[in-house]
Design a protein around this motif. Structure first.
Motif, PDB file in Angstrom:
ATOM      1  N   CYS A  90       0.831  -1.198   0.000  1.00 40.46           N
ATOM      2  CA  CYS A  90       0.000   0.000   0.000  1.00 40.46           C
ATOM      3  C   CYS A  90       0.868   1.251   0.000  1.00 40.46           C
ATOM      4  CB  CYS A  90      -0.953   0.008   1.194  1.00 40.46           C
ATOM      5  SG  CYS A  90      -0.153   0.037   2.779  1.00 40.46           S
ATOM      6  N   HIS A  91       0.264   2.344  -0.415  1.00 43.93           N
ATOM      7  CA  HIS A  91       0.896   3.657  -0.405  1.00 43.93           C
ATOM      8  C   HIS A  91       0.184   4.489   0.653  1.00 43.93           C
ATOM      9  CE1 HIS A  91       2.983   2.685  -4.088  1.00 43.93           C
ATOM     10  NE2 HIS A  91       1.839   2.431  -4.697  1.00 43.93           N
ATOM     11  N   ILE A  92       0.953   5.044   1.587  1.00 43.77           N
ATOM     12  CA  ILE A  92       0.392   5.853   2.676  1.00 43.77           C
ATOM     13  C   ILE A  92       0.828   7.295   2.459  1.00 43.77           C
ATOM     14  CG2 ILE A  92       0.225   6.148   5.164  1.00 43.77           C
ATOM     15  CD1 ILE A  92       1.249   3.245   5.408  1.00 43.77           C
ATOM     16  N   ARG A  93      -0.122   8.216   2.592  1.00 43.99           N
ATOM     17  CA  ARG A  93       0.167   9.642   2.431  1.00 43.99           C
ATOM     18  C   ARG A  93      -0.364  10.393   3.640  1.00 43.99           C
ATOM     19  NH1 ARG A  93      -1.901  12.822  -2.738  1.00 43.99           N
ATOM     20  NH2 ARG A  93       0.193  13.512  -3.198  1.00 43.99           N
ATOM     21  N   ILE A  94       0.517  11.185   4.283  1.00 47.70           N
ATOM     22  CA  ILE A  94       0.157  11.957   5.463  1.00 47.70           C
ATOM     23  C   ILE A  94       0.561  13.405   5.236  1.00 47.70           C
ATOM     24  CG2 ILE A  94       0.666  12.332   7.910  1.00 47.70           C
ATOM     25  CD1 ILE A  94       0.888   9.360   8.232  1.00 47.70           C
TER      26      ILE A  94
END
Length: 102
Positions: A90-94
């Motif tokens: 998965c790709h996590i963006r914060i």
């Protein structure tokens, strides 16, 4: 890691302050919390170094998880056959923002 496993941790920290996020991630019993904790530390360091934001006054404005590619492997089975293993990523963006001082 699967999107669904990460999503339940991300939902708990979205919209919270930086210190509150760190406390939640250290106490949550899920395995996905440690990579997200490292990501939040990195996002705060980038925000303070590149944008000049104060870590104490920042909060998680946007947090999203998107599916990534599958890691494909083959596992040997009986009679010379193989069984595919699809490991999800998965790709996590914060995104961090500073609270407005009104």
């Amino acid at each position: 890691m699967s999107v669904f496993k990460v999503q339940r941790v991300i939902d708990q920290i979205r919209g919270r302050s930086y210190e509150e996020t760190l406390m939640i991630l250290e106490l949550v019993p899920y395995r996905a919390s440690f990579p997200i904790l490292k990501l939040v530390y990195s996002a705060a360091a980038n925000a303070s170094h590149n944008m000049g934001l104060n870590e104490a006054d920042s909060f998680i404005s946007k947090a999203e998880v998107n599916g990534g590619p599958f890691v494909k492997k083959l596992r040997p089975r009986a009679r010379g056959r193989s069984f595919p293993i699809k490991r999800p990523t998965c790709h996590i963006r914060i995104l961090l923002k500073e609270k407005s001082k009104s």
